[in-house]
Design a protein around this motif. Structure first.
Motif, PDB file in Angstrom:
ATOM      1  N   GLU A 138      -6.043  -5.037  -1.859  1.00  0.00           N
ATOM      2  CA  GLU A 138      -5.946  -6.155  -0.922  1.00  0.00           C
ATOM      3  C   GLU A 138      -5.773  -5.660   0.511  1.00  0.00           C
ATOM      4  O   GLU A 138      -6.334  -6.233   1.450  1.00  0.00           O
ATOM      5  CB  GLU A 138      -4.771  -7.058  -1.341  1.00  0.00           C
ATOM      6  CG  GLU A 138      -4.670  -8.362  -0.578  1.00  0.00           C
ATOM      7  CD  GLU A 138      -5.901  -9.244  -0.692  1.00  0.00           C
ATOM      8  OE1 GLU A 138      -6.690  -9.079  -1.646  1.00  0.00           O
ATOM      9  OE2 GLU A 138      -6.094 -10.091   0.199  1.00  0.00           O
ATOM     10  N   TRP A 139      -5.019  -4.597   0.657  1.00  0.00           N
ATOM     11  CA  TRP A 139      -4.792  -4.049   1.996  1.00  0.00           C
ATOM     12  C   TRP A 139      -6.110  -3.542   2.577  1.00  0.00           C
ATOM     13  O   TRP A 139      -6.452  -3.817   3.726  1.00  0.00           O
ATOM     14  CB  TRP A 139      -3.753  -2.918   1.911  1.00  0.00           C
ATOM     15  CG  TRP A 139      -3.312  -2.406   3.241  1.00  0.00           C
ATOM     16  CD1 TRP A 139      -3.641  -1.199   3.805  1.00  0.00           C
ATOM     17  CD2 TRP A 139      -2.486  -3.068   4.195  1.00  0.00           C
ATOM     18  NE1 TRP A 139      -3.063  -1.076   5.034  1.00  0.00           N
ATOM     19  CE2 TRP A 139      -2.342  -2.218   5.306  1.00  0.00           C
ATOM     20  CE3 TRP A 139      -1.838  -4.304   4.223  1.00  0.00           C
ATOM     21  CZ2 TRP A 139      -1.590  -2.552   6.437  1.00  0.00           C
ATOM     22  CZ3 TRP A 139      -1.087  -4.632   5.338  1.00  0.00           C
ATOM     23  CH2 TRP A 139      -0.977  -3.771   6.423  1.00  0.00           C
ATOM     24  N   ALA A 195      -0.560  -9.821  -5.032  1.00  0.00           N
ATOM     25  CA  ALA A 195      -0.877  -8.957  -3.887  1.00  0.00           C
ATOM     26  C   ALA A 195      -1.420  -9.786  -2.734  1.00  0.00           C
ATOM     27  O   ALA A 195      -1.061  -9.560  -1.562  1.00  0.00           O
ATOM     28  CB  ALA A 195      -1.889  -7.895  -4.307  1.00  0.00           C
ATOM     29  N   THR A 245       0.546  -1.882  -7.671  1.00  0.00           N
ATOM     30  CA  THR A 245       0.209  -1.041  -6.504  1.00  0.00           C
ATOM     31  C   THR A 245      -1.304  -0.974  -6.316  1.00  0.00           C
ATOM     32  O   THR A 245      -1.782  -0.944  -5.172  1.00  0.00           O
ATOM     33  CB  THR A 245       0.780   0.383  -6.652  1.00  0.00           C
ATOM     34  OG1 THR A 245       0.338   0.906  -7.894  1.00  0.00           O
ATOM     35  CG2 THR A 245       2.293   0.391  -6.590  1.00  0.00           C
ATOM     36  N   ILE A 265       0.635 -10.011   0.821  1.00  0.00           N
ATOM     37  CA  ILE A 265       0.042  -9.518   2.072  1.00  0.00           C
ATOM     38  C   ILE A 265      -0.206 -10.672   3.045  1.00  0.00           C
ATOM     39  O   ILE A 265      -0.025 -10.519   4.257  1.00  0.00           O
ATOM     40  CB  ILE A 265      -1.224  -8.692   1.767  1.00  0.00           C
ATOM     41  CG1 ILE A 265      -0.766  -7.371   1.155  1.00  0.00           C
ATOM     42  CG2 ILE A 265      -2.063  -8.475   3.020  1.00  0.00           C
ATOM     43  CD1 ILE A 265      -1.818  -6.367   0.863  1.00  0.00           C
ATOM     44  N   LEU A 296      -2.302  -4.081  -4.579  1.00  0.00           N
ATOM     45  CA  LEU A 296      -1.877  -4.041  -3.163  1.00  0.00           C
ATOM     46  C   LEU A 296      -2.805  -3.127  -2.346  1.00  0.00           C
ATOM     47  O   LEU A 296      -3.188  -3.473  -1.224  1.00  0.00           O
ATOM     48  CB  LEU A 296      -0.432  -3.548  -3.059  1.00  0.00           C
ATOM     49  CG  LEU A 296       0.644  -4.586  -3.383  1.00  0.00           C
ATOM     50  CD1 LEU A 296       2.012  -3.923  -3.481  1.00  0.00           C
ATOM     51  CD2 LEU A 296       0.671  -5.700  -2.335  1.00  0.00           C
TER      52      LEU A 296
END
Lengths: 268, 323
Positions: free
Chosen positions: A8-9, A107, A2, A111, A5
């Motif tokens: 990366e987001w 990740a 998480t 994405i 993620l």
């Protein structure tokens, strides 16, 4: 995972290139599909509605005669997700924020795939909207033909985006990876296919190998019935949507696996 | 508070060893200076400590390797290179990105930007930053998680004199709060003011480690200066205590292997008059140069050019011999 993620987001949405790539993709898709729909509307009573919508949303790529234009732009997201890391020396900052390299790689892949899928479907919806503006294609929007093309284009774009990501992770050079994304499918595969045809002119079956050229095979996922007829007319028998999709998926999987293995073992 | 413990660190590039069986310890509450000539393996060592390079050995922070940490920036802050950021990602967003992965609230981002003096450029794109501003942003990133340990590679590079003073005070304050601070620098005069402990490497090997004061005191250039008209009396007494007295250019003697107070007592015992009794301490630079004398990786050389102005440009520049 998480943490990777989240990283990366936020990485994706904190750089300008994300916004201009989205703008360019949707803008050009809108302009292109509007022109295509307008041009088709000038021709009287000649179209199969589902076939026409398929050609409009892929800007002619479903004929098999041109590349899926939007996929090439969307693949840049894949290239940039690793390309920026190496171009600007961010990779060490990334790995001190998230030391788990498996999670960082996963990740980025997740994405990239998600964004490519959403963007591809978005492009298809733009194409449908354009066709509705100029053509009586409302009935075609519920046909399996159209949605197979939408699904095939989305799958192809996702795999293409992952190839872009893998190229960047392998060569650790953004410019090099961008060149590969363009040159491998558009130039290298065509040269190889041409060579195979020349070799097969005297009756050999080397031309059969051209069917498994990965990007060409992958394009069968969004090929329409027009492409099938055209291929039959030319005496060419490609693998089809499932076979071509499997070939392209296997190629992408190999590429991504190689990039993953090197990412784990190389110095940052 | 984190004890940093490195054991057996090793790394080779193309068969050439860059770091060889390196072991040291960084204690909490201290600033430990990491010194070595160019190419001695300092940056490689720091990358090995953080698991960024693959090599031999192990580094733990209170017993935990960096790669095994959850929210690592809350435990270890690192600055490895200046300007490691995307040129168009705003300074604040750069830090928010790092914070997001470590569960650090965005309010902390503004705190550290203010701490490093970048509060006026939080929305600026770093592509216009000077090297010093880039370093400050890197230091802000290292401090983001309020970590127990800091690993900083040449943090003073590009900072102006005020910035260097600020950095020195900041690092001393952080060490004073009980954190472990491990910092490399080429600026020996600055390191002499900053560090309590040192780790010195040359050609990838450990040369010295321990307290800065012990390292300097033990250097051969630290000597007791004795000036006396009665050296005929004092000299044998010094020799009997195992001290070595060498006549210096200015009529005095450099005495090593004995404390200044003991020399004074001896002079009193044998009835020798003293015109001067003092201690000359080696500088960190002298001690460093002596310790790393044969460990330089790259040695420059400059040929003397005739002052007639008739020499060719090629008379200079025999630099860069690689041993």
């Amino acid at each position: 995972m998480t943490a990777a993620l989240r990283y990366e987001w936020r990485r994706l949405w904190s750089i300008r290139s994300t916004y201009w790539l989205i703008g360019i993709t949707f803008g050009l898709q809108l302009a292109g599909t509007l022109l295509a729909a307008m041009g088709t509307s000038a021709v009287e009573n000649v179209f199969d509605a589902a076939e026409t919508v398929s050609q409009i949303i892929t800007l002619g790529a479903a004929t098999g005669l041109s590349p899926l234009f939007t996929a090439y732009i969307i693949a840049m997201f894949g290239v940039f997700c690793f390309g920026h890391e190496y171009r600007y020396g961010m990779i060490r900052a990334t790995l001190t924020a998230v030391p788990d390299r498996r999670a960082v790689f996963a990740a980025k892949a997740l994405i990239t795939a998600l964004l490519a899928a959403v963007m591809s479907v978005g492009c298809s919806l733009i194409g449908m909207f354009s066709s509705l503006l100029f053509l009586d294609t409302r009935g075609a929007l519920s046909s399996d033909t159209v949605w197979y093309v939408v699904l095939g284009a989305a799958l192809f774009t996702v795999l293409f985006g992952l190839c872009g990501m893998a190229f960047a992770a392998l060569v650790r050079n953004q410019t090099g990876a961008l060149a590969m994304v363009l040159l491998v499918p558009l130039v290298a595969e065509n040269i190889i296919a041409l060579i195979l045809r020349i070799v097969s002119q005297d009756g050999g079956d080397a031309v059969e190998l051209a069917k498994v050229l990965p990007f060409d095979a992958g394009a069968q996922m969004y090929a329409s019935s027009f492409a099938d007829e055209l291929n039959r007319f030319l005496g060419y028998d490609p693998l089809g949507a499932v076979g071509g999709g499997l070939v392209f998926t296997a190629f992408t999987a190999l590429l991504v696996a190689g990039a993953f293995a090197l990412f784990l073992t190389r110095d940052a | 508070m984190a004890v940093i413990e490195a054991t057996g660190l090793g790394k080779s590039y193309g068969g050439k060893a860059a770091v060889i069986d390196l072991a040291f310890r960084v204690e909490p509450g201290s600033v430990t200076g990491f010194l070595g000539p160019n190419g001695s393996g300092k940056s490689t060592t720091m990358r090995l400590m953080l698991g960024l390079d693959n090599g031999d050995g192990r580094t733990t922070f209170d017993g935990v390797p960096f790669r095994s940490m959850k929210d690592p920036m809350r435990h270890v802050g690192a600055l490895l290179e200046a300007k490691a950021f995307h040129p168009t990602r705003k300074a604040r967003n750069h830090l928010r990105l790092l914070a997001a992965a470590n569960g650090i609230p965005d309010t902390r981002v503004d705190e550290v930007l203010a701490m490093v003096g970048l509060h006026s450029v939080t929305s600026a794109k770093p592509k216009g930053f000077s090297l010093g501003m880039g370093q400050r942003l890197g230091i802000a990133a290292a401090l983001l998680g309020d970590p127990h340990a800091l690993i900083l590679d040449e943090p003073a590079n590009g900072l102006d004199p005020q910035g260097i003073t600020w950095l020195r005070n900041l690092l001393k304050q952080l060490a004073g709060e009980g954190r472990s601070v491990f910092v490399s620098s080429h600026l020996l005069s600055e390191m002499a003011l900053l560090a309590d402990q040192i780790v010195i490497i040359g050609r990838g090997r450990l040369i010295a480690s321990g307290a800065m004061s012990d390292f300097i005191t033990s250097n051969a250039r630290t000597a007791v200066i004795v000036r006396s008209p009665d050296m005929a009396l004092l000299g044998p007494a010094l020799a009997a205590r195992g001290a070595d007295a060498q006549h210096s250019d200015e009529g005095a003697y450099d005495v090593t292997g004995i404390e200044q107070s003991v020399v004074g007592d001896l002079a009193h015992e044998v009835g020798a008059r003293l015109h001067e009794l003092s201690t000359r301490r080696a500088t960190l630079e002298e001690a460093f140069l002596d310790a790393t004398g044969m460990s330089e990786e790259f040695i420059g050389g400059v040929q003397q050019r005739a002052p007639t102005g008739q020499g060719s440009p090629g008379d200079y520049g025999q630099q860069g011999e690689h041993r």
